[in-house]
Design an enzyme around this catalytic site. Structure first.
Site: not given
Length: 336
Positions: A11, A58-59, A81-82, A124, A149, A153, A295
């Site tokens: 994206y 693939d990395i 990528a991730g 992020s 996640y 990061k 969240d």
């Protein structure tokens, strides 16, 4: 100038490739297509008149990466990528650490062998965890992240920071995104998650276009004006422009460069639902569900550092984010 774009069929990566090509910078794409479609390459070409070189792989495969560097004169790398879904990371933590942390280490080793020492990393705002106060600056505490996640990061940021401390001829830029949404204004490129969307805007869009019955809103009892989570939503084209600015301004300057990329404004889930209803003129039925693990209540960016040092500022509004997303989804009801 040639720039390797890992995850360039995804994206954010694909929209950034469009902006690079239009700025006469040649993107070379590496992607394993785990969360992207091969059709994206033709869409990039249709928009820019240029089909980037694409390498399927693939990395985490160092031999594969070495072969890509061997055949291209790469000057810099933009690393997208991730894996990227907060909720999924809670269920699949090992996959997130393997893809995001191990994948970055393999990439950087391959870069070092090739003598490429300019890296722009897709980080992020989750590295800030549940912030004590908003807006969040680049100097706000990091590390108290609430999900795998975000921790992945944060770990990558620490690895890259340590690399720069040891080898200070690198230019390493950490771009801390807030919440990317929207689509290319043409309606030919947008976010097309495989399976059930993990992020808010593509889920709303799929409800509006009839692919899904309703939206699930996770929690309406947060300490926010309407009880739903508040985030800083940034248009993907503004985000792509931020990468271009970082590459041009600091991409060849040795240093560890850190920037927030957001709008500096927060919007709640219900506000985004209403913006999309107005843009699409479609009903957006929803139901309130329990909060998701990991969240947080609210976060939005202080973007002053990027404005001062990169000359970059997000300009597109929430209404435009919703309108461009609807333009994409209504023209591509089943995605790519």
């Amino acid at each position: 100038m040639k720039v390797l774009v890992t995850g360039g069929m995804g994206y954010i990566g694909s929209h950034t490739c469009v902006q690079l090509a239009e700025a006469a910078i040649t993107p070379v794409i590496v992607d394993n297509l785990s969360n992207a479609k091969a059709e994206v390459l033709a869409r990039i070409e249709a928009l820019t008149g240029i089909q980037p070189d694409f390498h399927l792989g693939d990395i985490r495969d160092e031999t594969f990466l070495d072969s890509v560097f061997a055949v291209h004169d790469i000057q810099a790398v933009i690393h997208f990528a991730g894996l990227k879904a907060v909720g999924e990371s809670v269920v699949k933590p090992l996959e997130y650490y393997d893809n995001n942390v191990n994948g970055t280490l393999v990439l950087v080793r391959s870069m070092r062998k090739a003598g490429v020492k300019s890296l722009v990393f897709s980080s992020s705002a989750t590295v800030y965890g549940d912030p004590d106060s908003v807006p969040i600056t680049e100097y706000s505490p990091t590390g108290a992240t609430t999900n795998p996640y975000g921790r992945s990061k944060y770990m990558v940021e620490q690895c890259l920071s340590d690399l720069y401390a040891a080898e200070n001829d690198w230019s390493i830029t950490l771009l801390r995104y807030f919440n990317p949404v929207g689509a290319h204004a043409s309606g030919t490129m947008g976010e097309d998650p495989q399976g059930i969307p993990n992020n808010l805007m593509p889920f709303i869009a799929q409800v509006a276009v009839g692919r899904r019955d309703h939206l699930s809103i996770f929690g309406n009892d947060y300490p926010t004006p309407d009880g739903t989570g508040v985030r800083d939503y940034i248009h993907v084209m503004d985000l792509a422009d931020g990468h271009l600015a970082a590459l041009r301004v600091v991409g060849q300057q040795p240093g560890l460069h850190i920037y927030n990329l957001g709008t500096g404004k927060g919007s709640s889930v219900l506000e985004m639902v209403e913006a999309f209803r107005l843009a699409s003129q479609q009903p957006i039925p929803y139901e309130i569900c329990p909060r998701r693990p990991g969240d947080i209540a609210e976060c939005w960016a202080d973007t002053g550092k990027a404005e001062r040092e990169l000359g970059w500022k997000a300009t597109r509004t929430v209404a435009q984010m919703a309108a461009d997303t609807w333009h994409w989804q209504s023209q591509n009801p089943q995605g790519y």
